[in-house]
Design a protein around this motif. Structure first.
Motif, mmCIF file in Angstrom:
data_model
loop_
_atom_site.group_PDB
_atom_site.id
_atom_site.type_symbol
_atom_site.label_atom_id
_atom_site.label_comp_id
_atom_site.label_asym_id
_atom_site.label_seq_id
_atom_site.Cartn_x
_atom_site.Cartn_y
_atom_site.Cartn_z
ATOM 1 N N HIS A 274 20.810 -55.338 -5.026
ATOM 2 C CA HIS A 274 21.318 -55.055 -3.690
ATOM 3 C C HIS A 274 22.598 -55.838 -3.398
ATOM 4 O O HIS A 274 23.377 -55.455 -2.535
ATOM 5 N N HIS A 275 22.852 -56.904 -4.131
ATOM 6 C CA HIS A 275 24.090 -57.669 -3.953
ATOM 7 C C HIS A 275 25.319 -56.863 -4.360
ATOM 8 O O HIS A 275 26.430 -57.230 -4.006
ATOM 9 N N LYS B 209 27.769 -78.387 -11.164
ATOM 10 C CA LYS B 209 27.015 -79.513 -10.611
ATOM 11 C C LYS B 209 26.772 -79.303 -9.114
ATOM 12 O O LYS B 209 25.649 -79.503 -8.622
ATOM 13 N N VAL B 210 27.792 -78.881 -8.378
ATOM 14 C CA VAL B 210 27.630 -78.601 -6.949
ATOM 15 C C VAL B 210 26.680 -77.421 -6.755
ATOM 16 O O VAL B 210 25.784 -77.464 -5.911
ATOM 17 N N LEU B 211 26.859 -76.380 -7.535
ATOM 18 C CA LEU B 211 25.985 -75.200 -7.428
ATOM 19 C C LEU B 211 24.525 -75.599 -7.610
ATOM 20 O O LEU B 211 23.651 -75.145 -6.859
ATOM 21 N N ASN B 212 24.256 -76.453 -8.585
ATOM 22 C CA ASN B 212 22.881 -76.872 -8.852
ATOM 23 C C ASN B 212 22.295 -77.736 -7.741
ATOM 24 O O ASN B 212 21.081 -77.948 -7.704
ATOM 25 N N GLU C 166 20.050 -68.506 -6.807
ATOM 26 C CA GLU C 166 19.295 -67.728 -7.782
ATOM 27 C C GLU C 166 20.267 -67.361 -8.909
ATOM 28 O O GLU C 166 21.429 -67.032 -8.641
ATOM 29 N N THR C 167 19.807 -67.436 -10.132
ATOM 30 C CA THR C 167 20.652 -67.079 -11.274
ATOM 31 C C THR C 167 20.341 -65.651 -11.704
ATOM 32 O O THR C 167 19.193 -65.321 -11.971
ATOM 33 N N PHE D 78 25.571 -65.850 -9.949
ATOM 34 C CA PHE D 78 24.586 -66.550 -9.137
ATOM 35 C C PHE D 78 24.578 -65.951 -7.737
ATOM 36 O O PHE D 78 25.604 -65.447 -7.265
ATOM 37 N N PHE D 79 23.429 -66.035 -7.064
ATOM 38 C CA PHE D 79 23.305 -65.573 -5.686
ATOM 39 C C PHE D 79 23.045 -66.779 -4.787
ATOM 40 O O PHE D 79 22.168 -67.592 -5.067
ATOM 41 N N VAL D 80 23.825 -66.873 -3.726
ATOM 42 C CA VAL D 80 23.630 -67.889 -2.691
ATOM 43 C C VAL D 80 23.524 -67.114 -1.379
ATOM 44 O O VAL D 80 24.523 -66.594 -0.881
#
Length: 183
Positions: A4-5, A26-29, A34-35, A117-119
Motif C-alpha cells: 500500500h506504500h 544508525k539513526v534509522l535503527n 519496518e524493513t 524501509f517504512f516509517v
C-alpha cells in the motif's frame, strides 16, 4: 510485502545525498521502522523514442528488475514532477521487447543497490550507485493531489530527524545524474 506504500498516481519524494550511509542507518535503527528489503540490486532500463519525445515532454519510461526479491516493475514518471505510476509485471524481457516493437529504444541502463524501509506512512529508500554515491529518498505515494504540499512538509521534518538539511537535497533524478556523468 506491504504494497500500500506504493499505491497512487502522485509521489512526493525528497532525495538527499548522504555523507555517511552508516550514520544514516544508525539513526534509522533508533526509530520505529519496518524493513521491506535490504541490499536489492535494481536494474533500470529507460526507454525513449528515437527523437527523445518522452524526455522532451518531461516523461520517463522504465522497466525495473530487482534481485533477489524478484520484483519487476513498469514505471512511468511525469510530465508533472510529482506524477509517478508503477505496476508489477511478470515478464520484464517481454515488456522490453514490446516497447522496442512500438519503436522505443533503451537510452540508459542504470544499476543501484537499494534498501527500502517504512516509517509510518512514508517509505525511505537508501540507494548506492557506483560513481554517484549514497542517497536517501523520503517518499509517499497518493491519489490525493491536495495533500502534496502537506506531505512535502512532513517528509522534510522526517528527513531533519536524520540530520538532513536542504543543503543535502538532490533535485536531479538518477537518470539525469548518470546521463550528465556520461553513463
Amino acid at each position: 510485502m506491504n504494497t500500500h506504500h506504493f499505491q497512487g498516481k502522485y509521489e512526493v519524494e525528497l532525495k538527499y545525498r548522504l555523507n555517511s550511509k552508516a550514520e544514516f542507518i544508525k539513526v534509522l535503527n533508533s526509530i520505529p521502522h519496518e524493513t521491506m528489503l535490504e541490499d536489492n540490486v535494481e536494474c533500470d532500463r529507460y526507454f525513449d523514442s528515437a527523437d527523445n519525445a518522452l524526455q522532451s515532454q518531461h516523461k520517463s519510461l522504465c522497466i525495473r528488475t530487482m534481485e533477489p526479491s524478484g520484483i519487476k516493475l513498469w514505471i512511468v514518471k511525469g510530465p508533472e514532477p510529482d506524477r509517478c505510476e508503477a505496476t508489477n509485471i511478470t515478464d520484464a524481457s517481454k515488456a522490453c521487447s514490446m516497447l522496442e516493437t512500438m519503436g522505443y529504444n533503451v537510452v540508459l541502463n542504470a544499476q543501484k543497490t537499494r534498501s527500502i524501509f517504512f516509517v509510518g506512512p512514508f517509505h525511505i529508500t537508501v540507494d548506492s550507485l557506483d560513481g554517484l554515491g549514497d542517497f536517501a529518498e523520503f517518499a509517499i505515494m497518493t491519489d490525493d493531489e491536495s495533500m502534496l504540499a502537506t506531505y512535502k512538509v512532513e517528509l522534510e521534518a522526517l528527513a531533519s530527524k536524520f540530520g538532513l538539511t536542504p543543503m543535502a537535497l538532490e533535485t536531479k533524478s538518477y537518470r539525469q545524474m548518470l546521463l550528465q556523468k556520461g553513463a
